[in-house]
Write a protein that holds these residues in place. Structure first.
Motif, PDB file in Angstrom:
ATOM      1  N   ALA A   1       0.933  -1.592  -0.253  1.00 20.87           N
ATOM      2  CA  ALA A   1      -0.152   0.437   0.076  1.00 20.87           C
ATOM      3  C   ALA A   1       1.077   1.387  -0.375  1.00 20.87           C
ATOM      4  O   ALA A   1       0.227   2.377  -0.982  1.00 20.87           O
ATOM      5  N   LYS A   2       1.911   1.404   0.791  1.00 21.72           N
ATOM      6  CA  LYS A   2       2.913   2.600   1.020  1.00 21.72           C
ATOM      7  C   LYS A   2       3.248   2.822  -0.754  1.00 21.72           C
ATOM      8  O   LYS A   2       3.205   3.816  -0.902  1.00 21.72           O
ATOM      9  N   ILE A   3       3.838   1.615  -0.921  1.00 22.48           N
ATOM     10  CA  ILE A   3       4.501   1.997  -2.407  1.00 22.48           C
ATOM     11  C   ILE A   3       3.133   2.121  -3.863  1.00 22.48           C
ATOM     12  O   ILE A   3       3.370   3.525  -4.575  1.00 22.48           O
ATOM     13  N   ALA A   4       2.093   1.378  -3.319  1.00 20.03           N
ATOM     14  CA  ALA A   4       0.961   1.716  -4.750  1.00 20.03           C
ATOM     15  C   ALA A   4       0.844   2.851  -3.967  1.00 20.03           C
ATOM     16  O   ALA A   4       0.776   4.171  -5.097  1.00 20.03           O
ATOM     17  N   PHE A   5       1.058   3.488  -3.590  1.00 20.10           N
ATOM     18  CA  PHE A   5       0.532   5.192  -2.764  1.00 20.10           C
ATOM     19  C   PHE A   5       0.871   6.182  -2.831  1.00 20.10           C
ATOM     20  O   PHE A   5       0.728   7.501  -2.209  1.00 20.10           O
ATOM     21  N   ASN A   6       2.484   5.667  -2.592  1.00 18.04           N
ATOM     22  CA  ASN A   6       3.574   6.760  -2.970  1.00 18.04           C
ATOM     23  C   ASN A   6       4.101   8.211  -1.819  1.00 18.04           C
ATOM     24  O   ASN A   6       4.074   8.821  -1.395  1.00 18.04           O
ATOM     25  N   ILE A   7       3.666   6.427  -0.525  1.00 14.19           N
ATOM     26  CA  ILE A   7       4.049   7.356   1.117  1.00 14.19           C
ATOM     27  C   ILE A   7       5.162   6.825   1.100  1.00 14.19           C
ATOM     28  O   ILE A   7       5.316   5.305   1.304  1.00 14.19           O
ATOM     29  N   GLN A   8       6.007   7.504   2.228  1.00 11.13           N
ATOM     30  CA  GLN A   8       6.724   7.244   3.175  1.00 11.13           C
ATOM     31  C   GLN A   8       6.234   6.855   3.814  1.00 11.13           C
ATOM     32  O   GLN A   8       7.206   5.448   4.614  1.00 11.13           O
ATOM     33  N   ASN A   9       5.305   7.139   5.457  1.00 10.73           N
ATOM     34  CA  ASN A   9       5.051   6.793   6.893  1.00 10.73           C
ATOM     35  C   ASN A   9       3.844   6.775   6.570  1.00 10.73           C
ATOM     36  O   ASN A   9       2.659   7.721   6.015  1.00 10.73           O
ATOM     37  N   VAL A  10       3.365   5.537   7.745  1.00 10.55           N
ATOM     38  CA  VAL A  10       2.382   5.753   7.543  1.00 10.55           C
ATOM     39  C   VAL A  10       1.240   6.120   8.908  1.00 10.55           C
ATOM     40  O   VAL A  10       2.932   6.965   9.970  1.00 10.55           O
ATOM     41  N   ASP A  11       0.613   6.485   9.928  1.00 13.45           N
ATOM     42  CA  ASP A  11       0.329   7.158  10.929  1.00 13.45           C
ATOM     43  C   ASP A  11       0.642   6.460  12.040  1.00 13.45           C
ATOM     44  O   ASP A  11      -0.313   6.827  13.229  1.00 13.45           O
ATOM     45  N   TRP A  12       1.157   4.707  12.115  1.00 22.31           N
ATOM     46  CA  TRP A  12       2.069   4.231  13.621  1.00 22.31           C
ATOM     47  C   TRP A  12       2.744   4.154  13.328  1.00 22.31           C
ATOM     48  O   TRP A  12       3.692   4.034  12.626  1.00 22.31           O
TER      49      TRP A  12
END
Length: 228
Positions: free
Chosen positions: A184-195
């Motif tokens: 999901a992080k790669i698909a949505f191109n985000i480095q960090n999640v909210d936890w």
């Protein structure tokens, strides 16, 4: 709040992903793979999960991704594990990418492979000896704080954080959850999640794998000495 990409944007991010290390020097008997089967539903990606048969000797009744141990004669993960468990054939899906391996609780190095099911007529064909049921969960769930729970424990005498994602009546946890977060992080191109993904003092994924490789080397040395 993360801006959610369309299904095609997510797919392009996955197609462009290149893993840094695939650890090809690890022996076949210590390797496995899982397929992350993706389906487009109403312009968003969903992951197809299985419920493992209650008759299996390990992980019975657990939510899982289709997969299995490597064999030197395997053509690819789509043609083997996925076809055997849920009837996904190679021509039913588009290979997207693979990811750096994860270490399972049984110390297998497991490589996740993402594929998009492109056959609009595909219907899961379950192997009852392996799978009792299958279902889908939106990919966005695995970057959502709303659906996330965690708890901490010891694994191999090290602090370890376990993740759970709750969707309807389903609980995706542990190993499968960790893989889905990375996808999901790669698909949505985000480095960090909210936890917090790892607890303070928890070894990184690479450090866990290094410990496993060190164990393999020690075992090989011990076996070679016993042959002398």
């Amino acid at each position: 709040m993360v801006k959610l990409n369309s299904a095609e944007e997510c797919l392009n991010n996955l197609r462009n992903h290149k893993p840094k290390n695939d650890y090809l020097d690890v022996p076949y008997e210590k390797r496995a793979a899982v397929l992350v089967p993706l389906i487009i539903n109403d312009n968003e990606l969903e992951i197809l999960f299985t419920i493992r048969s209650a008759d299996l000797s390990s992980h019975a009744g657990e939510v899982a991704l289709p997969g299995g141990k490597f064999d030197k004669n395997d053509e690819n993960i789509i043609a083997t594990a996925a076809e055997e468990e849920v009837g996904i054939k190679s021509n039913d899906a588009e290979y997207l990418t693979y990811f750096e391996p994860f270490l399972s609780r049984h110390k297998l190095l497991v490589t996740p492979v993402a594929a998009l099911i492109t056959n609009s007529f595909y219907k899961p064909v379950l192997n009852p000896s392996e799978v009792s049921e299958c279902f889908t969960i939106p990919l966005r769930v695995f970057i959502s704080k709303e659906h996330h729970l965690s708890f901490d424990s010891l694994w191999n005498n090290q602090s370890y954080r376990h993740h759970h994602f709750i969707w309807d009546d389903w609980d995706v946890s542990g190993f499968s959850a960790n893989i889905c977060v990375e996808v999901a992080k790669i698909a949505f191109n985000i480095q960090n999640v909210d936890w917090e993904e790892i607890i303070e003092g928890q070894p990184s994924r690479e450090e866990y794998i290094k410990l496993m490789l060190d164990d393999i080397i020690k075992q090989n040395i011990k076996q070679n000495k016993s042959k002398l």
